[in-house]
Design an enzyme around this catalytic site. Structure first.
Site, PDB file in Angstrom:
ATOM      1  N   HIS A  27       4.876   4.573  -2.481  1.00  0.00           N
ATOM      2  CA  HIS A  27       4.347   3.498  -1.643  1.00  0.00           C
ATOM      3  C   HIS A  27       2.829   3.468  -1.682  1.00  0.00           C
ATOM      4  O   HIS A  27       2.217   2.395  -1.718  1.00  0.00           O
ATOM      5  CB  HIS A  27       4.846   3.657  -0.203  1.00  0.00           C
ATOM      6  CG  HIS A  27       4.629   2.454   0.645  1.00  0.00           C
ATOM      7  ND1 HIS A  27       3.581   2.359   1.549  1.00  0.00           N
ATOM      8  CD2 HIS A  27       5.308   1.282   0.726  1.00  0.00           C
ATOM      9  CE1 HIS A  27       3.636   1.184   2.154  1.00  0.00           C
ATOM     10  NE2 HIS A  27       4.667   0.507   1.681  1.00  0.00           N
ATOM     11  N   CYS A  28       2.213   4.642  -1.686  1.00  0.00           N
ATOM     12  CA  CYS A  28       0.745   4.727  -1.692  1.00  0.00           C
ATOM     13  C   CYS A  28       0.134   4.115  -2.951  1.00  0.00           C
ATOM     14  O   CYS A  28      -0.994   3.629  -2.924  1.00  0.00           O
ATOM     15  CB  CYS A  28       0.295   6.175  -1.609  1.00  0.00           C
ATOM     16  SG  CYS A  28       0.913   7.097  -0.199  1.00  0.00           S
ATOM     17  N   THR A  29       0.874   4.151  -4.059  1.00  0.00           N
ATOM     18  CA  THR A  29       0.318   3.671  -5.328  1.00  0.00           C
ATOM     19  C   THR A  29       0.404   2.158  -5.474  1.00  0.00           C
ATOM     20  O   THR A  29      -0.254   1.585  -6.340  1.00  0.00           O
ATOM     21  CB  THR A  29       1.056   4.293  -6.534  1.00  0.00           C
ATOM     22  OG1 THR A  29       2.401   3.792  -6.589  1.00  0.00           O
ATOM     23  CG2 THR A  29       1.067   5.810  -6.458  1.00  0.00           C
ATOM     24  N   ASN A  49       2.380   9.122  -2.728  1.00  0.00           N
ATOM     25  CA  ASN A  49       3.565   8.914  -3.538  1.00  0.00           C
ATOM     26  C   ASN A  49       3.762   7.436  -3.830  1.00  0.00           C
ATOM     27  O   ASN A  49       2.800   6.670  -3.811  1.00  0.00           O
ATOM     28  CB  ASN A  49       4.801   9.554  -2.893  1.00  0.00           C
ATOM     29  CG  ASN A  49       5.642  10.288  -3.926  1.00  0.00           C
ATOM     30  OD1 ASN A  49       6.061   9.712  -4.921  1.00  0.00           O
ATOM     31  ND2 ASN A  49       5.864  11.574  -3.699  1.00  0.00           N
ATOM     32  N   ARG A  70      -2.453   0.851  -2.504  1.00  0.00           N
ATOM     33  CA  ARG A  70      -1.996   0.488  -1.167  1.00  0.00           C
ATOM     34  C   ARG A  70      -3.160   0.473  -0.188  1.00  0.00           C
ATOM     35  O   ARG A  70      -3.191  -0.334   0.750  1.00  0.00           O
ATOM     36  CB  ARG A  70      -0.937   1.508  -0.699  1.00  0.00           C
ATOM     37  CG  ARG A  70      -0.437   1.331   0.730  1.00  0.00           C
ATOM     38  CD  ARG A  70       0.335   0.066   0.946  1.00  0.00           C
ATOM     39  NE  ARG A  70       1.369  -0.170  -0.050  1.00  0.00           N
ATOM     40  CZ  ARG A  70       2.192  -1.205  -0.045  1.00  0.00           C
ATOM     41  NH1 ARG A  70       2.079  -2.132   0.909  1.00  0.00           N
ATOM     42  NH2 ARG A  70       3.099  -1.363  -0.979  1.00  0.00           N
TER      43      ARG A  70
END
Length: 343
Positions: free
Chosen positions: A332-334, A330, A90
């Site tokens: 979304h960050c990945t 988490n 992201r």
């Protein structure tokens, strides 16, 4: 010319995707390298969940291709060899923008590992161009250090962010707030930027917005809130809530605000984990929602019910939110979504 001048815009995450990109974790760069196997299982769960809805391309360091291939992530998953230092796509992947005719381009932001926190980051700073080249998509190079997790858009000209992150001196110390805002507008096509103050307590990204607030639809924002006055997040979320209640979007609409209660505090190795239901991810026909279990069982249920009510046409697919959280992020960050291309 800038993307905005060429009528490109950053679409909403809920628009149809062609695929999702995600990076495989790199043990050498992990905060807790001894947890590599469990974190890999966490990534595998996220990848498999997303692949139920749409194709997934996993960025893998070439020497790890065979190891990841042996995990049998599924027929809807493609491995792409690209050297990288860390696994939060992201933030170091491209931000896709869409032209008036449906053509795609990608913004290549500068990346410095969240203000120089994790060296080296030279490989990560070169990931976005390689993804765009492989996909045959044009590239706009932005002279701005920025991560994708620090912005969220309604797809209609309104973008939301935090002052804590975008104005932090460890990103673009030579630029004023006005200059940073102008660059963001030029490269995302935004007309209006809503500036929240701070992100969640303990967030090592310096307050990424994707942990605290996001658009559910044009004119509608979800915010994670805290009801405990003794918790640092209480005043943080109240202040951000006041900002949202007293602002309008690019179309002049007063915002409808939906509140989601934060999960109970959890510490790991002496530090607070940044637990957030807002770190969910839109996929085609669904939402990938991290849940935490244990003391969070009740708030897990409330978060799932809230999202199911907001998105009755989407399947809420939960995953173990504890799988990768100790590394700092988490679901979304990945991830990074590639919008669907139109002819």
């Amino acid at each position: 010319m800038y993307p905005k001048e060429l009528n490109y815009r950053m679409p909403a995450e809920w628009d149809k995707h062609e695929r999702t990109y995600i990076s495989w974790p790199v043990q050498a760069s992990m905060v807790f390298p001894d947890n590599y196997e469990s974190v890999s299982r966490g990534y595998a769960e996220i990848i498999s969940a997303i692949a139920e809805f749409e194709p997934v391309t996993v960025i893998v360091n070439p020497e790890e291709l065979e190891t990841v291939r042996q995990m049998k992530l599924g027929d809807n998953v493609t491995l792409l060899p690209v050297r990288h230092n860390d696994a939060w796509l992201r933030d170091n992947g491209p931000t896709f923008v869409v032209g008036e005719g449906g053509e795609l381009a990608g913004v290549n932001w500068k990346f410095n590992a969240w203000g120089g926190k994790y060296a080296p980051w030279d490989l990560d700073d070169n990931v976005a161009p390689q993804i765009l080249e492989q996909a045959g998509i044009g590239q706009f190079d932005a002279p701005l250090v920025m991560e994708g997790g620090s912005i969220h858009t309604d797809g209609e000209g309104t973008l939301i962010t935090t002052e804590e992150c975008l104005l932090h001196t460890n990103r673009n110390p030579e630029l004023s707030r006005e200059e940073i805002e102008e660059y963001v507008r030029k490269y995302t096509g935004a007309e209006s930027i809503i500036w929240l103050k701070r992100g969640l307590s303990g967030d090592e990204t310096d307050g990424h917005v994707d942990n605290i607030a996001c658009f559910a639809a044009p004119g509608k924002v979800i915010i994670q809130v805290c009801g405990d006055p003794q918790d640092e997040n209480y005043e943080i979320t109240r202040e951000n809530l006041r900002i949202l209640e007293n602002t309008v979007d690019a179309k002049g609409r007063k915002l409808e605000i939906v509140q989601i209660q934060q999960p109970p505090r959890v510490d790991y190795d002496g530090s607070r984990l940044t637990l957030s239901y807002l770190n969910f991810y839109f996929v085609n026909g669904g939402i990938i929602l991290p849940v935490f279990g244990g003391t969070a069982a009740e708030t897990d249920k409330l978060a799932e019910q809230t999202l199911a009510g907001l998105f009755p046409d989407r399947r809420i697919r939960t995953v173990n939110g504890n799988g990768v959280i100790a590394e700092g992020g988490n679901v979304h960050c990945t991830t990074q979504q590639m919008p669907a291309r139109r002819a």
